[in-house]
Design a protein around this motif. Structure first.
Motif, PDB file in Angstrom:
ATOM      1  N   GLN A 253       0.835  -1.279  -0.039  1.00 23.58           N
ATOM      2  CA  GLN A 253       0.060   0.135   0.115  1.00 23.58           C
ATOM      3  C   GLN A 253       0.856   1.298   0.002  1.00 23.58           C
ATOM      4  OE1 GLN A 253      -0.367   2.421   2.671  1.00 23.58           O
ATOM      5  NE2 GLN A 253      -2.051   3.710   1.698  1.00 23.58           N
ATOM      6  N   GLN A 254       1.808   1.267   0.742  1.00 21.59           N
ATOM      7  CA  GLN A 254       2.799   2.509   0.793  1.00 21.59           C
ATOM      8  C   GLN A 254       3.659   2.638  -0.375  1.00 21.59           C
ATOM      9  OE1 GLN A 254       3.412   4.980   3.789  1.00 21.59           O
ATOM     10  NE2 GLN A 254       0.976   4.650   3.168  1.00 21.59           N
ATOM     11  N   SER A 255       3.808   1.329  -1.005  1.00 14.88           N
ATOM     12  CA  SER A 255       4.790   1.401  -2.190  1.00 14.88           C
ATOM     13  C   SER A 255       3.953   2.073  -3.389  1.00 14.88           C
ATOM     14  CB  SER A 255       5.180   0.213  -2.707  1.00 14.88           C
ATOM     15  OG  SER A 255       5.980   0.043  -3.930  1.00 14.88           O
ATOM     16  N   MET A 256       2.618   1.789  -3.472  1.00 16.92           N
ATOM     17  CA  MET A 256       1.890   2.325  -4.424  1.00 16.92           C
ATOM     18  C   MET A 256       1.334   3.553  -4.313  1.00 16.92           C
ATOM     19  SD  MET A 256       1.880  -0.080  -6.736  1.00 16.92           S
ATOM     20  CE  MET A 256       0.922   0.323  -7.812  1.00 16.92           C
ATOM     21  N   THR A 257       1.160   3.850  -3.023  1.00 16.62           N
ATOM     22  CA  THR A 257       0.358   5.174  -2.654  1.00 16.62           C
ATOM     23  C   THR A 257       0.959   5.942  -1.434  1.00 16.62           C
ATOM     24  OG1 THR A 257      -1.309   4.068  -1.352  1.00 16.62           O
ATOM     25  CG2 THR A 257      -1.679   4.897  -3.783  1.00 16.62           C
ATOM     26  N   PRO A 258       2.215   6.264  -1.390  1.00 13.61           N
ATOM     27  CA  PRO A 258       3.026   6.683  -0.257  1.00 13.61           C
ATOM     28  C   PRO A 258       2.316   7.863   0.687  1.00 13.61           C
ATOM     29  CG  PRO A 258       4.245   7.109  -2.146  1.00 13.61           C
ATOM     30  CD  PRO A 258       3.166   6.183  -2.654  1.00 13.61           C
ATOM     31  N   ASP A 259       1.543   8.712  -0.410  1.00  8.58           N
ATOM     32  CA  ASP A 259       0.919   9.541   0.339  1.00  8.58           C
ATOM     33  C   ASP A 259      -0.466   9.355   0.879  1.00  8.58           C
ATOM     34  OD1 ASP A 259       3.245  11.306  -0.318  1.00  8.58           O
ATOM     35  OD2 ASP A 259       2.227  11.830  -2.357  1.00  8.58           O
ATOM     36  N   LYS A 260      -1.029   8.353   0.732  1.00  3.31           N
ATOM     37  CA  LYS A 260      -2.195   7.884   1.393  1.00  3.31           C
ATOM     38  C   LYS A 260      -2.061   7.165   2.647  1.00  3.31           C
ATOM     39  CE  LYS A 260      -6.589   5.574  -0.247  1.00  3.31           C
ATOM     40  NZ  LYS A 260      -7.289   4.622  -1.208  1.00  3.31           N
ATOM     41  N   PRO A 261      -2.749   7.588   3.857  1.00  6.41           N
ATOM     42  CA  PRO A 261      -2.443   6.944   4.944  1.00  6.41           C
ATOM     43  C   PRO A 261      -3.256   5.840   5.212  1.00  6.41           C
ATOM     44  CG  PRO A 261      -4.013   8.825   5.226  1.00  6.41           C
ATOM     45  CD  PRO A 261      -3.407   9.001   3.946  1.00  6.41           C
ATOM     46  N   PHE A 262      -2.731   4.925   5.884  1.00  9.32           N
ATOM     47  CA  PHE A 262      -3.669   3.453   6.245  1.00  9.32           C
ATOM     48  C   PHE A 262      -4.090   3.310   7.619  1.00  9.32           C
ATOM     49  CE2 PHE A 262       1.131   2.766   6.889  1.00  9.32           C
ATOM     50  CZ  PHE A 262       0.974   2.234   8.280  1.00  9.32           C
TER      51      PHE A 262
END
Length: 794
Positions: A253-262
């Motif tokens: 998830q962070q690899s694909m969308t590092p600016d999107k929190p989880f």
């Protein structure tokens, strides 16, 4: 109920859309400003789309792209929830069991020593992720004991939207791993509805088990709503598997969308029974519990005072009268019980180690510092459901069968391994709930509801190693996260107006250890045990012990007690006789809160409520007495399958036998620790009834079936005269009887909490011996159909 989390003012989205044709100056702009979004209504409404009269796209400009993102600077969020460990277990709160990951987080974060749960699994989980009290969310007890009364139906209302959905609809990626236990028991079949499964409760990703517990060696796993087999790995263990899944998901998830929190909800099946752990982890505690539960309690309290997590004036509460003094036990009993504690302690440390692996993965990708990491050590107190001597098979508890020490001692070296489904003696539950008296299920004692919690957030909390003593409750977690992420409580979610969040954000404590307590009133109730907290006082009544399932006294005869919690941390000085007016005021407040939150009427039944007919909740099959089954139908949980207990039944299997014969399971329910199976071995049809793994009754045909069509029938004639009786099993081939035999005892209440009914295979562990395990049990012939018929209850 004290509620100070405020509804934020709506922030309206005003969009001016130019509808005229191809204005040359129409700018290409970025996504609409996130601060303009009205986040009080979810999903956030899209702006009206402009219309165009320009023919050629080259002469026009598009409107700004509509996209929902999390508020600027919103942190990642992780909730870790361990199962069935009390305040006095983890080393971080003075316990004897090493929890280095929790220790590390506490040293650089905040410990909360006045945090409370509901005293039971499902209710705590629902309250945790909704911010509402468990009865408000219809989770008055576990899903499997739901009733027909509001507050206890087991169906989370649409008006109680979960935190995960709020975060998902505000731009978060969401993943849940491990134990769920929030889906109504009758909603777990292939027919759904799936509204209360994780992926319809706000989670993009789910990997785990749906029910209350699972075999850690042979788990029942779902990926989303699809049952999947666990990976084939040497020394497989579910906690390791779910951790691998969580790590892989976050990294991707962070690899694909590092600016999107989880948002990750990481909820282990550990340390709920069965206590399954690799032997080397249990052996790390060899000899450390030989001293017994009484000395362990005393040493724990001394460490707790030294750590400062309890006041220096705290007195150790008396041990319940039903729990024997350690020194009075025979030596062989002490040896067995000490090993049970070694296994349990190893189970907890192993779990904390896996949480450490997950934590390190966040460090490795640079995400930990901006992650609000909430580690809750227990969804209730440590479980005393193992009875006075522990259990080789936890299912004996749910079927009213008492295990004996002399039967357990020969199993001591196997304890915690795949051949056991174990639980420990209740004396250890009391020890691991120190300094309190009671345990899980007892909502009227802090031993059932007080759990250690650590919050770690380097970018949001400056203090390192701090202690917070304000009263707090599991319903405070959701509003805490909403405030930390700068999100309002939504007024409407998916078209449904929302019940107000009933918890209080804990953010006010992050920067001020001495801040005045804001959560000032809280009721507690579970199976008749009930209490009310208000402004530093608690009034309570202990209606039943966790090991007491029959001969309960009337609710109206319960004796209430009164404690000044601000001066009596462990509830040891009952002031009811000294302050009757105060007690009456508190009792009246309990009734007021109980009525408001759908706690009434009280229902103190426990095991009886596992039967849907007795409890009054829906049953997928209703009054049907016949069920037709086909190949491929598998993974049917007990609450969605035909109930064959305490009645006669008949299985008719229409088969095609290949040349050379057939082998494997035809129809099975349950597994190694209880159930029944119609199967073929060496080409011969057979039936086994497995009574709690303690006794197996088998009838088998003397001859193998020839190739071609065959009808195999098993007729079970129940003796009647009450529950759990025996019966006669007769096996037929093509209408002719070929074998018969007695089944001396049957299980009256439950076969398994996680093993399923399966056609053409016996998933997880096998009911019958000698047919392999897992995919090895697959039937090698063809099953055209199976008819299962049941008679009336006897």
């Amino acid at each position: 109920m004290s509620t100070t989390s405020s509804w934020r003012g709506s922030r309206r989205l005003f969009v001016t859309c130019c509808a005229c044709a191809g204005l040359a100056g129409f700018p290409i702009r970025g996504a609409l400003a996130q601060e303009q979004l009205d986040r009080s209504v979810l999903p956030i409404q899209e702006p009206e789309r402009p219309t165009y009269s320009e023919l050629d796209a080259r002469n026009a400009r598009p409107p700004p792209r509509f996209e929902v993102k999390a508020p600027k600077g919103a942190p990642n969020v992780v909730i870790v929830l361990i199962d069935d460990i009390g305040f006095g277990g983890p080393s971080s709160f003075g316990g004897p069991i090493r929890t280095p990951t929790l220790d590390q987080l506490a040293q650089s974060g905040l410990r909360f020593n006045n945090f409370h749960t509901t005293a039971l699994c499902s209710p705590t989980r629902v309250a945790l992720k909704s911010g509402r009290n468990h009865h408000t969310a219809n989770a008055g007890s576990i899903m499997e004991t739901a009733t027909a009364f509001p507050g206890n139906t087991g169906q989370i209302p649409n008006s109680v939207a979960p935190l995960a959905e709020m975060l998902r609809l505000n731009g978060y990626s969401t993943g849940a791993f491990g134990k769920w236990h929030e889906t109504a028991a009758w909603e777990t079949s292939v027919s759904g509805p799936f509204d209360r499964w994780p992926t319809r409760q706000g989670f993009d990703k789910f990997y785990g088990f749906i029910g209350g517990e699972t075999d850690q060696w042979y788990p029942l796993i779902y990926d989303g709503v699809v049952k999947v087999d666990p990976p084939k790995a040497k020394d497989y263990h579910f906690t390791v598997d779910m951790t691998n899944q969580a790590i892989n998901w976050v990294k991707a998830q962070q690899s694909m969308t590092p600016d999107k929190p989880f948002f990750v909800y990481y909820a282990t099946g550990a340390v709920h029974a069965p206590h399954h752990v690799p032997k080397e982890w249990a052996d790390k505690y060899k000899g450390q519990f030989d001293k017994g539960w009484d000395r362990v309690r005393n040493e724990t309290v001394a460490r707790q005072k030294m750590l400062g997590v309890i006041p220096a004036s705290t007195r150790l509460a008396d041990r319940p009268n039903d729990i024997e003094a350690w020194d009075s036990l025979p030596a062989e009993h002490r040896r067995l019980f000490a090993r049970q504690a070694e296994v349990f302690a190893g189970f907890l440390e192993h779990t904390d180690n896996e949480i450490g692996r997950f934590k390190k993965s966040l460090e490795d990708i640079g995400a930990l510092d901006d992650t609000l990491f909430i580690y809750i050590a227990g969804d209730n107190g440590t479980s005393a459901e193992g009875g006075f001597v522990g259990m080789y098979n936890e299912m004996t508890y749910f079927n009213g069968v008492a295990e004996k020490v002399e039967d357990l001692i020969p199993l001591v070296d196997k304890w915690g391994g795949p051949e056991t489904f174990p639980h420990m003696a209740a004396g250890w539950a009391v020890a691991f709930d120190a300094p309190f008296k009671w345990t899980k299920q007892v909502a009227s004692d802090f031993g059932g509801t007080r759990n250690g919690m650590v919050i770690h957030w380097p970018k949001g909390i400056d203090e390192k190693g701090g202690l917070r003593t304000q009263f707090s409750h599991v319903i405070d977690i959701a509003p805490t996260i909403l405030e930390a992420t700068d999100l309002p409580q939504p007024r409407i979610v998916n078209g449904t107006p929302q019940t107000r969040i009933e918890g209080t954000s804990l953010v006010y404590t992050f920067k001020d250890a001495t801040a005045a307590e804001r959560h000032t009133t809280q009721y507690f109730e579970m199976f008749g045990n009930r209490a009310i907290y208000h402004d530093g006082w608690i009034a309570r009544t202990v209606h039943r012990a966790p090991w007491q399932v029959t001969s309960l006294s009337p609710l109206t005869s319960d004796v209430w007690e009164l404690y000044d919690v601000s001066n009596d941390f462990s509830l040891t000085r009952n002031l009811a006789a000294e302050q009757p007016a105060k007690l009456k005021q508190m009792q009246d407040l309990f009734m007021k809160e109980a009525e408001k939150h759908h706690v009434l009427p009280l229902d103190d039944r426990t095991i009886e409520r596992t039967n849907a007919a007795f409890a009054g909740r829906p049953d997928v099959l209703g009054d049907r007495t016949s069920l037709t089954l086909y190949e491929g139908m598998q993974g049917m949980l007990e609450n969605t399958f035909m109930n064959v207990k305490n009645r006669s039944s008949k299985i008719t299997a229409d088969l095609d036998i290949p040349a050379g014969g057939a082998n494997g399971a035809i129809l099975s329910q349950g597994g190694r620790f209880g159930g029944w199976s119609l199967f073929m071995k060496d080409g011969k049809p057979a039936y086994t009834y497995n009574f709690l793994g303690l006794s197996r009754y088998t009838v088998a045909a003397p001859q193998a079936l020839p190739n071609g069509p065959a009808t195999v029938t098993l007729d079970f004639a129940y003796d009647g005269g009450g529950v759990g009786k025996g019966g006669k099993a007769t096996l037929y081939v093509n209408g002719e009887p070929v074998a018969e035999g007695r089944v001396e005892m049957t299980q009256p209440n439950i076969f398994s909490a996680d093993e399923t009914a399966d056609v053409g295979i016996d998933n997880q562990t096998p009911v019958a011996e000698g047919i392999g395990i897992g995919t090895e049990t697959r039937f090698t012939g063809k099953i055209n159909k199976i008819t299962l018929e049941v008679g009336p209850l006897k």
